[in-house]
Design an enzyme around this catalytic site. Structure first.
Site, PDB file in Angstrom:
ATOM      1  N   VAL A  11      34.358  50.704  36.824  1.00  0.00           N
ATOM      2  CA  VAL A  11      33.323  50.963  35.815  1.00  0.00           C
ATOM      3  C   VAL A  11      33.203  52.464  35.534  1.00  0.00           C
ATOM      4  O   VAL A  11      33.280  52.902  34.389  1.00  0.00           O
ATOM      5  CB  VAL A  11      31.955  50.375  36.258  1.00  0.00           C
ATOM      6  CG1 VAL A  11      30.834  50.839  35.331  1.00  0.00           C
ATOM      7  CG2 VAL A  11      32.022  48.849  36.277  1.00  0.00           C
ATOM      8  N   ASP A  30      33.218  61.777  42.596  1.00  0.00           N
ATOM      9  CA  ASP A  30      33.453  60.750  43.614  1.00  0.00           C
ATOM     10  C   ASP A  30      33.442  61.423  44.975  1.00  0.00           C
ATOM     11  O   ASP A  30      33.966  62.527  45.121  1.00  0.00           O
ATOM     12  CB  ASP A  30      34.802  60.053  43.376  1.00  0.00           C
ATOM     13  CG  ASP A  30      34.826  58.675  44.010  1.00  0.00           C
ATOM     14  OD1 ASP A  30      34.877  57.682  43.270  1.00  0.00           O
ATOM     15  OD2 ASP A  30      34.776  58.590  45.259  1.00  0.00           O
ATOM     16  N   PHE A 152      29.115  45.886  30.654  1.00  0.00           N
ATOM     17  CA  PHE A 152      29.612  44.525  30.418  1.00  0.00           C
ATOM     18  C   PHE A 152      31.133  44.467  30.311  1.00  0.00           C
ATOM     19  O   PHE A 152      31.683  43.491  29.808  1.00  0.00           O
ATOM     20  CB  PHE A 152      28.973  43.940  29.148  1.00  0.00           C
ATOM     21  CG  PHE A 152      27.468  43.879  29.223  1.00  0.00           C
ATOM     22  CD1 PHE A 152      26.850  42.896  29.987  1.00  0.00           C
ATOM     23  CD2 PHE A 152      26.678  44.805  28.561  1.00  0.00           C
ATOM     24  CE1 PHE A 152      25.465  42.829  30.089  1.00  0.00           C
ATOM     25  CE2 PHE A 152      25.285  44.758  28.654  1.00  0.00           C
ATOM     26  CZ  PHE A 152      24.678  43.774  29.417  1.00  0.00           C
ATOM     27  N   LEU A 153      31.816  45.527  30.730  1.00  0.00           N
ATOM     28  CA  LEU A 153      33.273  45.523  30.560  1.00  0.00           C
ATOM     29  C   LEU A 153      33.954  44.517  31.499  1.00  0.00           C
ATOM     30  O   LEU A 153      33.471  44.222  32.590  1.00  0.00           O
ATOM     31  CB  LEU A 153      33.852  46.920  30.804  1.00  0.00           C
ATOM     32  CG  LEU A 153      33.719  47.582  32.176  1.00  0.00           C
ATOM     33  CD1 LEU A 153      34.764  47.103  33.158  1.00  0.00           C
ATOM     34  CD2 LEU A 153      33.825  49.089  32.011  1.00  0.00           C
ATOM     35  N   LEU A 250      36.140  29.091  28.357  1.00  0.00           N
ATOM     36  CA  LEU A 250      36.240  27.645  28.549  1.00  0.00           C
ATOM     37  C   LEU A 250      37.660  27.279  29.001  1.00  0.00           C
ATOM     38  O   LEU A 250      38.186  26.257  28.594  1.00  0.00           O
ATOM     39  CB  LEU A 250      35.890  26.904  27.256  1.00  0.00           C
ATOM     40  CG  LEU A 250      34.407  26.823  26.885  1.00  0.00           C
ATOM     41  CD1 LEU A 250      34.218  26.057  25.586  1.00  0.00           C
ATOM     42  CD2 LEU A 250      33.576  26.168  27.999  1.00  0.00           C
ATOM     43  N   GLY A 253      40.699  25.877  35.385  1.00  0.00           N
ATOM     44  CA  GLY A 253      41.758  26.377  36.265  1.00  0.00           C
ATOM     45  C   GLY A 253      41.328  26.368  37.709  1.00  0.00           C
ATOM     46  O   GLY A 253      40.599  25.473  38.149  1.00  0.00           O
ATOM     47  N   GLY A 257      36.940  34.243  40.145  1.00  0.00           N
ATOM     48  CA  GLY A 257      36.910  35.116  41.318  1.00  0.00           C
ATOM     49  C   GLY A 257      36.571  36.521  40.869  1.00  0.00           C
ATOM     50  O   GLY A 257      35.909  36.704  39.844  1.00  0.00           O
ATOM     51  N   CYS A 260      32.868  40.472  40.612  1.00  0.00           N
ATOM     52  CA  CYS A 260      31.580  40.371  39.904  1.00  0.00           C
ATOM     53  C   CYS A 260      30.933  38.993  39.968  1.00  0.00           C
ATOM     54  O   CYS A 260      29.851  38.844  40.529  1.00  0.00           O
ATOM     55  CB  CYS A 260      31.755  40.796  38.454  1.00  0.00           C
ATOM     56  SG  CYS A 260      32.391  42.461  38.303  1.00  0.00           S
TER      57      CYS A 260
HETATM   58  C1  UGA Z   1      32.987  39.979  34.388  1.00  0.00           C
HETATM   59  C2  UGA Z   1      32.313  39.857  33.017  1.00  0.00           C
HETATM   60  O1  UGA Z   1      33.134  39.097  32.126  1.00  0.00           O
HETATM   61  C3  UGA Z   1      32.022  41.239  32.424  1.00  0.00           C
HETATM   62  O2  UGA Z   1      31.324  41.108  31.199  1.00  0.00           O
HETATM   63  C4  UGA Z   1      31.204  42.053  33.421  1.00  0.00           C
HETATM   64  O3  UGA Z   1      30.952  43.365  32.956  1.00  0.00           O
HETATM   65  C5  UGA Z   1      31.942  42.147  34.747  1.00  0.00           C
HETATM   66  O4  UGA Z   1      32.180  40.805  35.244  1.00  0.00           O
HETATM   67  C6  UGA Z   1      31.088  42.923  35.714  1.00  0.00           C
HETATM   68  O5  UGA Z   1      30.028  42.420  36.108  1.00  0.00           O
HETATM   69  O6  UGA Z   1      31.413  44.077  36.015  1.00  0.00           O
HETATM   70  P1  UGA Z   1      35.493  40.472  35.233  1.00  0.00           P
HETATM   71  O7  UGA Z   1      34.991  40.029  36.578  1.00  0.00           O
HETATM   72  O8  UGA Z   1      36.244  41.752  35.109  1.00  0.00           O
HETATM   73  O9  UGA Z   1      34.266  40.592  34.183  1.00  0.00           O
HETATM   74  O10 UGA Z   1      36.482  39.332  34.674  1.00  0.00           O
HETATM   75  P2  UGA Z   1      36.353  38.061  33.718  1.00  0.00           P
HETATM   76  O11 UGA Z   1      37.277  38.222  32.598  1.00  0.00           O
HETATM   77  O12 UGA Z   1      34.959  37.754  33.394  1.00  0.00           O
HETATM   78  O13 UGA Z   1      36.941  36.906  34.682  1.00  0.00           O
HETATM   79  C7  UGA Z   1      36.245  36.514  35.877  1.00  0.00           C
HETATM   80  C8  UGA Z   1      36.937  35.329  36.522  1.00  0.00           C
HETATM   81  O14 UGA Z   1      36.754  34.163  35.730  1.00  0.00           O
HETATM   82  C9  UGA Z   1      38.454  35.472  36.701  1.00  0.00           C
HETATM   83  O15 UGA Z   1      38.806  35.001  37.985  1.00  0.00           O
HETATM   84  C10 UGA Z   1      39.044  34.587  35.625  1.00  0.00           C
HETATM   85  O16 UGA Z   1      40.284  34.057  35.971  1.00  0.00           O
HETATM   86  C11 UGA Z   1      37.986  33.486  35.545  1.00  0.00           C
HETATM   87  N1  UGA Z   1      37.956  32.797  34.242  1.00  0.00           N
HETATM   88  C12 UGA Z   1      37.580  33.469  33.112  1.00  0.00           C
HETATM   89  C13 UGA Z   1      38.249  31.439  34.181  1.00  0.00           C
HETATM   90  O17 UGA Z   1      38.565  30.780  35.208  1.00  0.00           O
HETATM   91  N2  UGA Z   1      38.193  30.796  32.973  1.00  0.00           N
HETATM   92  C14 UGA Z   1      37.828  31.444  31.828  1.00  0.00           C
HETATM   93  O18 UGA Z   1      37.782  30.784  30.763  1.00  0.00           O
HETATM   94  C15 UGA Z   1      37.520  32.817  31.910  1.00  0.00           C
END
Ligand code: UGA
Length: 429
Positions: A11, A30, A152-153, A250, A253, A257, A260
């Site tokens: 972040v 840091d 929210f990244l 949606l 899988g 993980g 976050c």
């Molecule tokens: C998530 C949120 O999407 C961000 O908006 C937020 O800022 C961030 O946490 C945080 O709190 O810092 P992130 O953990 O980087 O982001 O990744 P995501 O893209 O959200 O994926 C999270 C997990 O969900 C991954 O393991 C991914 O494989 C899984 N996932 C995602 C699914 O199984 N299915 C989906 O349709 C989408």
């Protein structure tokens, strides 16, 4: 504007770099001196698409620099962003000791009015504690404002998400810091929501929990699809076209993980509990997520029966595509379960192999994804890397002793896999 970011993790580093990219003067702090040295010498401690180029460009332009001194950062900026880790404690609550430590350091270095902004994900009401701490430890007794500005990244898309945010949330206790905070974000052309600090903090936990809920919902649907002969991707497309629902998040899988969702869900459940509400809905989200892994593992054992001494190839180690992050990675979890049953693993990830080596031992790391299946009894896809879609399937089928492919991320086409002669098992189809 003169900005300091404390913490150069996923972040902090991306935020600081993007702030510099839009023209602000940024200092990234840091306390890990070797990390600071690496950054000062042009190295990047994480893989994030587009980041390295942006860091180089902004350092060269004199808008971005790195230091290990909080004092340097605080003295030479007007707004200080806290972007340090908030890891989980064994009971699911959040460890806020890094936030508290940084608040104290900032307080000790303040000699004039500062805006102190929390970017880390924290439980509701943390802002009050940060304000109390700064007041207590600021010897100079200068004025300051605490602001909540959750991030929210998504990892893997961090630069894109930061440069084009859906929204910016600014939580304040008074109007004084609002104009400056808006000025920070004006170049990003995003809707700005100004609210109170508690609401801003809650927005972050509520958003992540809702996204996790969406994933668990489609994973639960995938179970019904398997039992009824429907296809979860068709169902996701059908419901996702309803603008009120939306297609994103949606994808069924192996479950979610990363650093976050699992952590934030536990924390939100814990805080809700402390506030007198049993958030059973979110406990169910966690249960479905854990079950999804169990179900997939069962699929493997039902097909291969005894795993002891079976050779299994695994594609994907990162917790998702486009990142080298293996924290709370379902792929690593799966590998470790397979190993526990005595399976011998050949693994590959386009970016996460170095980081995986710290947590996943006694496996063969394979450089080329097309070589992973060589001599294996089965191949498993565990991460949704788009490059895996380009796997040489003909070669893979021939390389496997039995043409068995378990696809935990639904990357391949059902009919094509059947045509190629694979015994192909995916999720919810
Ligand atoms: C998530 C949120 O999407 C961000 O908006 C937020 O800022 C961030 O946490 C945080 O709190 O810092 P992130 O953990 O980087 O982001 O990744 P995501 O893209 O959200 O994926 C999270 C997990 O969900 C991954 O393991 C991914 O494989 C899984 N996932 C995602 C699914 O199984 N299915 C989906 O349709 C989408």
């Amino acid at each position: 504007m003169k900005l300091t970011i404390i913490g150069t993790g996923y972040v902090g580093l991306v935020t600081g770099t993007c702030f510099a990219e839009v023209g602000h003067q940024v200092i990234c702090v840091d306390n890990n001196e070797s990390k600071v040295k690496l950054l000062q010498s042009g190295g990047i401690p994480i893989y994030e698409p587009g980041l390295e180029e942006l860091v180089k460009k902004n350092v060269a332009a004199g808008r971005l620099r790195f230091t290990a001194s909080t004092k340097d950062g605080v003295e030479n900026s007007d707004i200080i962003f806290i972007a340090v880790p908030t890891p989980p404690l064994p009971d699911g609550a959040v460890d806020l000791s890094f936030i508290e430590g940084v608040a104290r350091e900032i307080a000790a270095s303040m000699t004039s009015y500062k805006i102190v902004v929390d970017k880390s994900t924290v439980p509701v009401k943390t802002g009050d504690k940060v304000a109390e701490t700064i007041k207590r430890y600021c010897k100079a007794k200068v004025e300051f404002d605490v602001v909540s500005n959750p991030e929210f990244l998504r990892e893997g898309f961090a630069v894109e998400d930061l440069m084009k945010p859906d929204r910016v949330v600014i939580g304040v206790r008074s109007q004084r810091p609002v104009a400056a905070m808006k000025e920070v974000y004006t170049p990003f052309n995003a809707p700005i929501i100004v609210t109170d600090i508690n609401s801003a903090e809650l927005i972050k936990h509520a958003a992540n929990s809702f996204l996790a809920l969406k994933i668990s919902y489609i994973n639960a649907i995938s179970v019904i699809c398997e039992a009824s002969g429907a296809n979860v991707q068709e169902v996701a497309n059908g419901i996702g076209l309803d603008a009120r629902i939306g297609r994103r998040f949606l994808d069924a899988g192996l479950g979610f993980g990363g650093s976050c969702f699992p952590k934030d869900l536990s924390a939100f459940i814990k805080i809700s509990d402390q506030l007198g509400y049993d958030f059973a809905l979110l406990k169910e989200v966690q249960r479905i997520n854990a079950q999804q892994m169990e179900r997939f593992f069962k699929k493997i054992t039902e097909t291969l029966w005894v795993l002891k001494d079976k050779k299994i190839g695994v594609l994907g180690l990162a917790f998702k595509q486009n990142t080298d992050d293996v924290r709370s990675s379902p792929a690593i979890d799966l590998c470790q379960r397979l190993q526990k049953e005595g399976a011998i693993l050949r693994v590959h990830d386009p970016k996460a192999m170095d980081k995986a080596k710290d947590v996943l031992k006694n496996v063969t790391y394979v450089e080329n994804m097309n070589d992973v299946a060589d001599g294996c009894d089965a191949l498993v896809v565990a991460t949704e890397w788009p490059e895996f879609k380009k796997l040489d399937l003909e070669r893979t089928r021939k390389a496997l002793t039995h043409p068995i492919l378990f696809d935990g991320r639904n990357l391949f086409d059902l009919l094509e896999m059947e045509k190629l002669g694979f015994i192909y098992k995916s999720v919810g189809r």
